[in-house]
Design a protein around this motif. Structure first.
Motif, PDB file in Angstrom:
ATOM      1  N   GLY A  58       4.093 -24.743  51.583  1.00 24.64           N
ATOM      2  CA  GLY A  58       3.193 -23.597  50.988  1.00 24.64           C
ATOM      3  C   GLY A  58       4.509 -22.335  50.186  1.00 24.64           C
ATOM      4  N   SER A  59       3.287 -21.040  50.396  1.00 20.96           N
ATOM      5  CA  SER A  59       4.105 -20.171  49.197  1.00 20.96           C
ATOM      6  C   SER A  59       6.021 -19.626  50.864  1.00 20.96           C
ATOM      7  CB  SER A  59       3.395 -18.734  49.189  1.00 20.96           C
ATOM      8  OG  SER A  59       3.395 -17.734  50.538  1.00 20.96           O
ATOM      9  N   GLY A  60       6.483 -19.485  50.433  1.00 22.14           N
ATOM     10  CA  GLY A  60       8.002 -18.355  50.361  1.00 22.14           C
ATOM     11  C   GLY A  60       7.434 -17.510  51.500  1.00 22.14           C
ATOM     12  N   ASN A  61       6.788 -16.563  51.301  1.00 17.06           N
ATOM     13  CA  ASN A  61       5.886 -15.162  52.184  1.00 17.06           C
ATOM     14  C   ASN A  61       5.009 -16.520  53.323  1.00 17.06           C
ATOM     15  OD1 ASN A  61       8.249 -13.489  50.885  1.00 17.06           O
ATOM     16  ND2 ASN A  61       5.942 -12.685  49.737  1.00 17.06           N
ATOM     17  N   GLY A  62       4.169 -17.669  52.802  1.00 15.11           N
ATOM     18  CA  GLY A  62       3.100 -17.662  53.803  1.00 15.11           C
ATOM     19  C   GLY A  62       3.961 -19.007  54.805  1.00 15.11           C
ATOM     20  N   THR A  63       4.656 -19.621  54.188  1.00 13.47           N
ATOM     21  CA  THR A  63       6.051 -20.562  55.188  1.00 13.47           C
ATOM     22  C   THR A  63       6.613 -19.471  56.549  1.00 13.47           C
ATOM     23  OG1 THR A  63       7.247 -20.478  54.004  1.00 13.47           O
ATOM     24  CG2 THR A  63       5.754 -22.408  54.055  1.00 13.47           C
ATOM     25  N   LYS A  64       7.285 -18.542  56.367  1.00 15.03           N
ATOM     26  CA  LYS A  64       7.767 -17.687  56.552  1.00 15.03           C
ATOM     27  C   LYS A  64       6.906 -16.624  57.617  1.00 15.03           C
ATOM     28  CE  LYS A  64      10.648 -13.374  55.964  1.00 15.03           C
ATOM     29  NZ  LYS A  64      10.977 -11.641  55.228  1.00 15.03           N
ATOM     30  N   ALA A  65       5.460 -16.622  57.391  1.00 15.71           N
ATOM     31  CA  ALA A  65       4.461 -15.937  57.712  1.00 15.71           C
ATOM     32  C   ALA A  65       4.278 -16.858  58.987  1.00 15.71           C
ATOM     33  CB  ALA A  65       3.159 -14.959  57.333  1.00 15.71           C
ATOM     34  N   GLN A  66       4.327 -17.802  58.977  1.00 20.51           N
ATOM     35  CA  GLN A  66       4.133 -19.060  59.611  1.00 20.51           C
ATOM     36  C   GLN A  66       4.992 -19.166  61.259  1.00 20.51           C
ATOM     37  OE1 GLN A  66       3.325 -22.389  56.941  1.00 20.51           O
ATOM     38  NE2 GLN A  66       1.924 -22.541  58.798  1.00 20.51           N
ATOM     39  N   VAL A  67       6.730 -19.063  60.451  1.00 18.25           N
ATOM     40  CA  VAL A  67       7.355 -19.136  61.313  1.00 18.25           C
ATOM     41  C   VAL A  67       7.567 -17.782  62.215  1.00 18.25           C
ATOM     42  CG1 VAL A  67      10.046 -19.185  61.847  1.00 18.25           C
ATOM     43  CG2 VAL A  67       8.627 -21.089  60.128  1.00 18.25           C
ATOM     44  N   THR A  68       7.001 -16.650  61.431  1.00 16.52           N
ATOM     45  CA  THR A  68       7.227 -15.265  62.650  1.00 16.52           C
ATOM     46  C   THR A  68       6.460 -15.100  63.292  1.00 16.52           C
ATOM     47  OG1 THR A  68       8.326 -14.689  60.393  1.00 16.52           O
ATOM     48  CG2 THR A  68       7.402 -12.867  62.188  1.00 16.52           C
TER      49      THR A  68
END
Length: 73
Positions: A58-68
């Motif tokens: 996904g997008s960088g921010n989207g994948t970061k949000a998933q992990v977060t």
């Protein structure tokens, strides 16, 4: 983006060298910018370890949000 690719390579290498009993499914969450590189590494990783990789890009921010938010990866 270079940092993400380096992290993915390090993670794949590290996971490939950890002895684990039995095959498992590895859930990978990664930014789309490294998709081609990761998809090239997955078959060798699966063959070497016996683990199946379930990759989600996904997008960088989207994948970061998933992990977060605590999604398994």
């Amino acid at each position: 983006m270079k940092h993400h690719l380096q992290a993915a390579v390090i993670a794949a290498f590290a996971l490939g060298n950890i002895p684990v009993a039995g095959a498992a499914e590895v859930t990978l969450i990664a930014p789309g910018g490294i998709r081609a590189a990761v998809e090239q590494m997955i078959p060798a990783f699966e063959k070497k370890t016996g683990h199946k990789v379930k990759a989600t890009f996904g997008s960088g921010n989207g994948t970061k949000a998933q992990v977060t938010k605590g999604d398994a990866f």
